[in-house]
Design a protein around this motif. Sequence first.
Motif, short mmCIF file in Angstrom:
data_model
loop_
_atom_site.label_atom_id
_atom_site.label_comp_id
_atom_site.label_asym_id
_atom_site.label_seq_id
_atom_site.Cartn_x
_atom_site.Cartn_y
_atom_site.Cartn_z
N THR A 33 -43.45 -10.27 21.53
CA THR A 33 -42.11 -11.14 21.30
C THR A 33 -41.68 -11.30 22.96
N THR A 34 -41.49 -12.76 23.51
CA THR A 34 -40.29 -13.13 24.69
C THR A 34 -39.06 -11.93 24.21
N ASN A 35 -38.63 -11.23 25.41
CA ASN A 35 -37.30 -11.02 25.26
C ASN A 35 -36.44 -12.24 25.63
N LEU A 36 -36.44 -13.36 26.11
CA LEU A 36 -35.83 -14.31 26.73
C LEU A 36 -35.56 -15.64 24.93
N ARG A 37 -34.01 -15.06 24.59
CA ARG A 37 -33.78 -15.79 23.97
C ARG A 37 -33.42 -17.45 24.29
N CYS A 38 -32.66 -17.37 25.40
CA CYS A 38 -32.44 -18.97 24.85
C CYS A 38 -33.04 -19.40 26.69
N LEU A 39 -33.84 -19.82 27.15
CA LEU A 39 -33.31 -20.55 28.62
C LEU A 39 -33.27 -22.49 28.67
N ASP A 40 -31.99 -22.25 29.85
CA ASP A 40 -31.52 -23.41 29.97
C ASP A 40 -31.76 -24.34 31.93
N LEU A 41 -33.51 -24.47 31.71
CA LEU A 41 -33.44 -25.91 33.26
C LEU A 41 -32.59 -26.98 32.92
N SER A 42 -31.89 -26.94 32.25
CA SER A 42 -30.96 -28.15 32.55
C SER A 42 -30.61 -28.60 34.02
N TRP A 43 -30.27 -30.09 34.12
CA TRP A 43 -29.80 -30.76 35.45
C TRP A 43 -30.83 -30.16 36.31
N ASN A 44 -32.18 -30.38 36.11
CA ASN A 44 -32.54 -29.56 37.11
C ASN A 44 -33.82 -31.21 37.08
N HIS A 45 -34.54 -31.54 38.18
CA HIS A 45 -35.07 -32.95 38.18
C HIS A 45 -37.00 -32.99 38.64
N LEU A 46 -37.04 -32.16 36.67
CA LEU A 46 -38.44 -31.67 36.77
C LEU A 46 -39.88 -32.35 36.66
N ASP A 47 -39.74 -33.27 36.51
CA ASP A 47 -40.01 -34.53 35.75
C ASP A 47 -40.21 -35.71 37.10
N SER A 48 -40.94 -35.39 38.54
CA SER A 48 -40.39 -36.09 38.99
C SER A 48 -41.27 -36.34 39.86
N GLU A 49 -41.79 -38.02 39.68
CA GLU A 49 -42.48 -38.86 41.07
C GLU A 49 -43.27 -38.25 42.21
N GLU A 50 -42.38 -37.94 42.40
CA GLU A 50 -43.15 -37.13 44.09
C GLU A 50 -43.28 -35.69 43.66
N SER A 51 -44.01 -35.36 42.54
CA SER A 51 -44.50 -34.42 43.23
C SER A 51 -45.81 -34.75 42.44
N GLY A 52 -46.08 -35.93 42.10
CA GLY A 52 -47.25 -36.74 42.08
C GLY A 52 -48.22 -36.16 40.84
N ALA A 53 -48.78 -37.20 40.02
CA ALA A 53 -49.21 -37.24 38.82
C ALA A 53 -50.04 -36.57 38.53
N HIS A 54 -50.65 -35.52 39.20
CA HIS A 54 -51.90 -34.55 38.39
C HIS A 54 -50.88 -33.18 37.82
N THR A 55 -49.35 -33.03 39.16
CA THR A 55 -48.92 -32.13 39.25
C THR A 55 -48.35 -32.32 37.73
N ARG A 56 -47.86 -33.79 37.39
CA ARG A 56 -46.82 -33.42 35.98
C ARG A 56 -47.47 -33.66 35.05
N GLU A 57 -49.16 -33.70 35.21
CA GLU A 57 -50.26 -33.96 33.76
C GLU A 57 -49.80 -32.28 33.71
N LYS A 58 -49.96 -31.41 35.03
CA LYS A 58 -49.71 -30.04 34.43
C LYS A 58 -48.59 -29.31 33.62
N LEU A 59 -47.61 -29.30 33.88
CA LEU A 59 -46.27 -29.43 33.63
C LEU A 59 -46.64 -30.18 31.67
N TYR A 60 -46.92 -31.44 31.37
CA TYR A 60 -47.00 -31.43 30.20
C TYR A 60 -48.11 -30.86 29.60
#
Length: 604
Positions: free
Chosen positions: A110-137
Amino acid sequence: MMFSSPRRRSIFRLLISIVAIDVTICRLIDLSFRHNIGADILLRAIPNDEEVTVDVSSSALRDESVLKIVEKLLLSSSNAANNSLIAQSNQLSTKGAIQVLQCLLKTQNTTNLRCLDLSWNHLDSEESGAHTREKLYDTFEQLLGNATTCPASLRLDRCGLGPAAMRAIGIGIIHRYTHNDQQGHKRPLTLSLCGNPVGDAGAAALAAAVRFVATSEDAVEKLQCPLFDVLDLSACGIGDAGAEAIALALESADYCMIQHLDLSNNELTERGVEAICRGLAAAGKRRDGFNPLLLSLDLSNNKIGDAGAKAIGECLVGSDIVPTIILRSCNIQADGASALGAALRTFALSASSSELSLDLSGNPFGILRGKTKQGGGKYSVGHLKSKASATAASYMNQGFSFIKKGLKDVGVEIIPSSGESDDEEEELGRAESTLLDGDIDPSRAKCGGKALSTAFTSSASSDKRTRDVVSMSSAGRSIRLGLRHCFFDHAAADALADMILTGKDEFGVTFELDIDMNDVLEEQMVSALHGDDDDYLREMAESHADKMSYIKEAQKRARAATQNDLDSGFNDPWADSAVYGEVDEEPDEQEWDSDADYENEDEI
């Protein structure tokens, strides 16, 4: 020397302050806004054997630095999963997010990380390419599908996640409860997606996942707690179509699937709100016992209006389906306030729940709200004079009521005179006539505070169930009502005082009002409405009762005068002909049948 340079000395002081904060304030390590400190220095500040919350927000950290901090927290020797990482507003890319999430997936236990907050980072960026975005999903789907490795709280606000990401998250939620036998099912998920371009399509994808889990027999057997502790979909561009999809998901479950649902700052109208209310009401009829289906529902800053408020009042407020409802700045006016007041009365007469919280702050209930006019807007001379007049009239009415009460205490009673003085009272009576005749129409009264109070107090003492409810007052039943910045004047405050006392004396219900930020109200009034001055509260309620009695008397005289006019009209053949048709009596010989007759009128 080791700390000879100014930069090294500042870093050393920072580490000392971090240690002090860590010891005295529950192991909070605040490293936010530290732009010039490398990842190695940050890692040294994080202990290995303690539960900590690390905040590195706005520190210009790139992918590698964030990943190292996550790895350090996951390798902590602390047994409990209470570590948290807040990494808002850094320079985390789509690839960096994939690496961080995959690092979580590699955890064996079981993970030791109770909360992970990555807000206000542009994670789903079109500049990263379709393949990278699919991997993120795909990574989102895998992480959310594994309750053991997924943090209990995942905050992804303002990350650019659209409908495609919502579909992946939805599939992961389905896998979490249908293809997984791990003990992590017992932890409800906090998922915050505020400010993402979710839209109706993304909302429908998440709603479909919730509905699938709610109707799957396999998932229901495993689900021993709510699916979501918090589902935050505020400011996600969700309209009525998305609300209808959410309504279907809520309707499909006869138990609490989502404890706190936030749909504020979206594009909902009364149509979407009515759908949500119908769904919750239908599910409420099938549930076992009186357990709520939602602990809180936030619909603030949507175009709900009076129609949406009526739907909420009929389906939710008067029941125990949702004990906390937040409707801030929803453009609810007198009609909606009246419907909510009637719903509060229904709640007071019910025995199914002991507490209700309704926040109506920011709605234009009072008569002192600003109006946009041509030639200067709400700061024009005309508007400011009008507001000043209304404020002065409010103070004068309040003062007259206290003077009248004082004279009455010494045996002098002021009786309103008839004749010309009746006109003003009759005009006031016509303005609020429908509030007192049972057919409540507060839109003519133009004051939501009075409408709310009148709907709640209407015929309270004559209700057959009142005595039974009063006998339950020892159960501690209460209604928390938020009315901040509602443009109330003194008359509205008096009406609310009457509502508070009626709830206490007639229904055995305690009102807790938050009525701050209504600038016209005096400090003593606010204090009384907060429950700190019972004597003054009763004076305010008596003032309201006196005004209502004057209105009733004015209405009675107006109705009597109208009836007299009708009765006297029966002796006039012309009045009879206007009402009942032709009469036998011959008219005057002089007739005006043509335009020529009118032209020759001066010559006759």
